[in-house]
Design a protein around this motif. Structure first.
Motif, PDB file in Angstrom:
ATOM      1  N   ARG A 163     -13.809  12.018   6.400  1.00 12.64           N
ATOM      2  CA  ARG A 163     -15.018  11.203   6.453  1.00 12.64           C
ATOM      3  C   ARG A 163     -16.244  12.007   6.886  1.00 12.64           C
ATOM      4  N   THR A 215      -7.924  12.118   3.058  1.00 13.44           N
ATOM      5  CA  THR A 215      -9.281  11.586   3.039  1.00 13.44           C
ATOM      6  C   THR A 215     -10.007  12.051   4.292  1.00 13.44           C
ATOM      7  N   ALA A 239      -7.125   9.463   6.504  1.00 16.16           N
ATOM      8  CA  ALA A 239      -6.017   8.842   5.781  1.00 16.16           C
ATOM      9  C   ALA A 239      -5.392   9.824   4.821  1.00 16.16           C
ATOM     10  N   ASP A 244      -6.477  18.058  -1.221  1.00 16.03           N
ATOM     11  CA  ASP A 244      -6.589  17.035  -2.266  1.00 16.03           C
ATOM     12  C   ASP A 244      -5.729  15.816  -1.993  1.00 16.03           C
ATOM     13  N   THR A 245      -5.007  15.803  -0.876  1.00 15.99           N
ATOM     14  CA  THR A 245      -4.144  14.650  -0.576  1.00 15.99           C
ATOM     15  C   THR A 245      -4.599  13.877   0.653  1.00 15.99           C
ATOM     16  N   LYS A 293       1.440   9.056  -6.266  1.00 18.61           N
ATOM     17  CA  LYS A 293       1.650  10.477  -6.021  1.00 18.61           C
ATOM     18  C   LYS A 293       2.634  11.065  -7.024  1.00 18.61           C
ATOM     19  N   ASP A 329       0.822  -1.209   0.000  1.00 16.53           N
ATOM     20  CA  ASP A 329       0.000   0.000   0.000  1.00 16.53           C
ATOM     21  C   ASP A 329       0.858   1.260   0.000  1.00 16.53           C
ATOM     22  N   LYS A 374      -4.420   9.983   0.977  1.00 18.23           N
ATOM     23  CA  LYS A 374      -4.846   9.233  -0.198  1.00 18.23           C
ATOM     24  C   LYS A 374      -3.837   9.331  -1.332  1.00 18.23           C
ATOM     25  N   ALA A 375      -3.825   8.292  -2.150  1.00 17.44           N
ATOM     26  CA  ALA A 375      -2.947   8.281  -3.328  1.00 17.44           C
ATOM     27  C   ALA A 375      -3.512   9.226  -4.360  1.00 17.44           C
ATOM     28  N   ARG A 376      -2.608   9.862  -5.106  1.00 16.95           N
ATOM     29  CA  ARG A 376      -3.036  10.805  -6.145  1.00 16.95           C
ATOM     30  C   ARG A 376      -2.710  10.244  -7.525  1.00 16.95           C
ATOM     31  N   ALA A 393       0.946   4.085  -2.984  1.00 18.25           N
ATOM     32  CA  ALA A 393       0.631   5.488  -2.724  1.00 18.25           C
ATOM     33  C   ALA A 393       1.768   6.399  -3.176  1.00 18.25           C
TER      34      ALA A 393
END
Length: 370
Positions: A345, A343, A366, A340-341, A121, A113, A368-370, A117
């Motif tokens: 909820r 997460t 979290a 934008d990077t 990125k 993971d 997040k992957a971009r 990621a």
């Protein structure tokens, strides 16, 4: 297919990294130490480096610093494999510019993971490369502008008359991120443990929290009761990782540290019916001053204290995180440059004592992957 260089002085770990990453479709080259790994990076220009920290000769932190100093390979993403028990060595190079870290022992999924990621990125070999380069240039421009503004501010402060005892030594940040983390249910835990047992728990938390925060480049640490206050500023930013992202990663890392400590307590004190060890974190961005305090008797420097509304709000927000059922609570200001990077909820509008208007906050879960 990405090219990954896996560096570790233990052959079994290198083989494990190679197996996991190869299974994900990547080409993997192995190196047994930092010097060999650095040579491979310079020769082959990989898409990702995964390196152990503790190695003979050139360790992982030295390797990252060497990469960042070479403009040809400075943007190479690096994931460090660390052991949070090796605090004495880690403190020599926490602020190294690494993009991510995994604590040992790690699972194959954790490595897979993290690599996915980091590679996503960077956006290797696709039409987004031009956009990424543009973003890096804008980030660099922002960093250079910030450096100029801080230098100008310092010059002006030197020219202005300063009242008070030593305030000219204070460090002022126009915009920094204050992170405050505290133990949830400390009183309930204290009821179940002796003073010596509780002391061990607090020391483990302080040690793990300090390591995590320094690892992600905290500018300053200050312990408040059972909690810890950290400051993240632009002066430790790299082209690929800014202080906003480092602060969020540190907050999530503190949650991981708390989970690990909770597992330790359940094993150590099995049958004692201990409450879960948890922490919650508040993040807010704004002006912060590092005030240099002096001993009123001797006049000697006593300590450095982060002060300002930014710090106070981060602390008050943390106190409300648990009632919302959140672990990491951040204001919109704290997420401005990293929206934008990360997460999120949930969002909420909460009332904070001393403020006339409610504060909009987000639950961060979290990176997040971009």
């Amino acid at each position: 297919m990405a090219l990954v260089i896996a560096i570790d002085d233990t052959e079994e770990i290198r083989k494990l990294m190679t197996f996991v990453l190869s299974k994900d479709g990547h080409k993997v080259m192995e190196a047994k130490d930092g010097m060999v790994g650095l040579a491979l990076v310079k020769l082959h220009r990989p898409d990702l480096v995964v390196s152990d920290v503790q190695m003979p000769g050139m360790n992982g932190f030295d390797l990252v610093q060497a990469l960042r100093q070479d403009p040809n390979i400075a943007a190479t993403p690096v994931i460090l494999l660390t052991s949070l028990s090796d605090r004495a060595d880690m403190r020599q190079g926490m602020i190294s510019g690494a993009d991510d870290y995994i604590t040992k022992p790690f699972t194959p999924k954790e490595l897979s993971d993290a690599a996915a990621a980091a590679l996503a990125k960077r956006g290797i070999r696709d039409e987004r490369q031009k956009k990424i380069v543009t973003e890096l240039l804008l980030d660099q421009k922002k960093r250079l502008t910030g450096l100029y503004e801080r230098r100008l501010s310092r010059e002006l402060q030197q020219r202005w008359p300063i009242n008070g005892d030593g305030s000219e030594q204070d460090e002022r940040f126009d915009s920094a991120i204050a992170l405050f983390a505290d133990i949830v249910g400390y009183a309930a835990l204290a009821e179940k443990l002796s003073a010596d047992e509780l002391s061990e728990v607090v020391k483990r938390f302080y040690g793990g929290a300090g390591d995590t925060l320094y690892l992600f480049g905290a500018r300053h640490l200050h312990f408040v009761g059972e909690g810890v206050l950290a400051l993240f500023a632009v002066d430790n930013d790299t082209q690929s990782v800014g202080h906003g992202q480092r602060a969020v990663r540190a907050a999530l890392g503190l949650h991981d540290t708390a989970c690990a400590l909770s597992r330790f307590l359940q094993q150590r004190y099995a049958g004692r019916d201990l409450p879960e060890f948890r922490v919650t974190v508040g993040l807010h961005a704004g002006p912060v001053t590092l005030a240099k305090l002096r001993d009123p008797i001797t006049g000697a420097s006593a300590q450095t204290l982060p002060v300002g509304e930014t710090v106070g709000l981060a602390i008050r927000l943390q106190q409300q995180a648990d009632s919302l059922g959140w672990v990491v609570l951040a204001t919109q200001d704290a997420l401005e440059d990293v929206a934008d990077t990360v997460t999120t909820r949930a969002t909420a509008s909460i009332e904070v004592a001393g403020r006339s208007r409610n504060v909009q906050v987000h639950e961060v879960t979290a990176i997040k992957a971009r």
